[in-house]
Structures are given as C-alpha cells and as structure tokens.
Design an enzyme around this catalytic site. Structure first.
Site, PDB file in Angstrom:
ATOM      1  N   TYR A 291       0.849  -1.042  -0.114  1.00  0.00           N
ATOM      2  CA  TYR A 291      -0.087   0.013  -0.074  1.00  0.00           C
ATOM      3  C   TYR A 291       1.002   1.271  -0.012  1.00  0.00           C
ATOM      4  CZ  TYR A 291      -3.999   3.132   1.026  1.00  0.00           C
ATOM      5  OH  TYR A 291      -4.802   4.131   0.917  1.00  0.00           O
TER       6      TYR A 291
ATOM      7  N   GLU B  31       1.560   6.590  -6.908  1.00  0.00           N
ATOM      8  CA  GLU B  31       0.503   7.331  -7.675  1.00  0.00           C
ATOM      9  C   GLU B  31       0.819   8.706  -7.601  1.00  0.00           C
ATOM     10  OE1 GLU B  31      -3.046   5.637  -5.467  1.00  0.00           O
ATOM     11  OE2 GLU B  31      -2.531   3.737  -6.326  1.00  0.00           O
TER      12      GLU B  31
END
Length: 233
Positions: free
Chosen positions: A173, A180
C-alpha cells in the site's frame, strides 16, 4: 401414530446460486486480467534486452484500462449488497485508481512515464511511478481476487494465501500510494496547460487523499486484518 417424516433439506435458492456463480466468475476474470498485466510488465523488464519504459507503457496500458475499469462494478456490488464491503471505502479505493488510469495515464502518459530525468543514472521519476503502480497494483490484486475467487467458490483459501491477503498490504500500500503521487505530481504541469481548474483539482487530490483518504484505507485494512485474525483464534 405414523412415524414423523424426516424434514428434507431445503435446496439453495437460485438467487444465491447465481450470486455465487457471478462473483466467482467476476473474481476469476479479474484475477486472470491482473495476472496478465503483471506478467506482461515483468517480461518487458527482463534481460538481456529490457524494453524501454515508454514502450512498456504503450504495450501494457490498453489491457490495464480494461482491467482497472472493470473494478467499477465493485461499487455497484457494494451498493446493492452483493458483497459486504462498505460503500464509501470501496468508492475511495476504486476512484483513486480510475483517476490514475483515465485522468493521468490516458491524457498524459507520455509525460508521467518519464521525460524529466533525475540524477545521472537515467532513471526517471515517472518511470518509478508507473512501475511502482504496476508492481503494487498487480501483486495486490492477484492476491485479493485470488482470495475472493477461492473463498466465494467454496474451494477454500490456503493458509499461505490468507496470510498474503492480510499482511502484504503493509508494504504494497505505501508503495502504491507513493507511486501514484509521483504520477499525479508529474501530471500537474500538463494538466495546467489543459485547464488551471484541472491542475488545482489534482493539487486538491494530493492535499486531501494522501493524508486523509490513504489513512482511512490503511486503517481499514488493518481493521480487516484484526477481524480475520480473531476468526482464527
């Protein structure tokens, strides 16, 4: 008195059977698509002649579009109660990926996959962003959809697969979020050329999603892990 007749087992309703078949099919298709995307990316990186990053993006992106867009169905699944996932959490998870695939990669793929280099080793921030997304997304989704496909179908989830499901997010994660953010940051310039409003929208996404949204999703996954561990005790 005549002997009491034994009660016959009630057959499962056709609705439950269709739901099971549909969810098994959905998760299996998603598993196969993510596996293909991930392996395709990996094969392009292998020596002796690794494919240049822009070409990897060109080759992988069309299938990635389809694969990630399919996840929009998960919002519907949650809304109509087909699965037990919270609606808002599902929306946040899917929306962030859709933004990257359609709002960043689609219009600005040539930029976010690396035009501005850093350092002298030829490695670019955009390269790391794209590869980080593919690694984090791919491994996460292979584990997740494989887990759900085995669970819903009734085959049963092996212990090692359950361990991967509830532990690998600790690493994957943060890798996904940071990758991102790199891609969104690199898209700010070209987004401003398209529309100042779009640029400031992306700035708002970075300012809100990273400290708030990522915290909510990360703690949600930690809570899911605790629930899974309690069931085993």
């Amino acid at each position: 008195m005549p002997p009491k007749s034994k009660s016959k087992p009630q057959p499962q309703s056709s609705g439950l059977n269709l739901q099971k078949i549909y969810l098994t099919l959905y998760n299996t298709i998603s598993l196969l698509l993510w596996t293909t995307c991930t392996i395709q990316t990996l094969l392009h990186l292998l020596p002796p002649t690794p494919t240049p990053l822009p070409q990897i993006f060109t080759n992988v992106y069309p299938l990635l579009q389809i694969t990630q867009s399919l996840a929009l169905l998960e919002i519907l699944h949650s809304m109509i109660g087909l699965v037990r996932a919270p609606v808002m959490t599902t929306v946040m998870q899917v929306a962030s990926r859709i933004l990257l695939v359609w709002g960043i990669m689609f219009p600005f793929g040539g930029v976010v996959v690396g035009e501005t280099g850093i350092g002298g080793d030829g490695v670019k921030t955009g390269d790391w962003g794209f590869l980080g997304c593919m690694a984090a997304w791919g491994v996460t989704e292979i584990i997740r959809y494989g887990f759900f496909a085995l669970q819903v179908s009734g085959v049963g989830v092996p212990g090692v697969w359950g361990w991967l499901r509830y532990n690998t997010f600790y690493v994957l994660y943060p890798l996904g979020i940071s990758s991102e953010c790199i891609m969104v940051f690199k898209a700010l310039g070209p987004a401003g050329d398209v529309s100042p409003l779009y640029k400031w929208f992306l700035v708002a996404v970075l300012g809100i999603y990273v400290p708030v949204g990522s915290y909510i999703l990360y703690t949600h996954m930690i809570a899911q892990r605790r629930k899974a561990l309690k069931k085993k005790l």
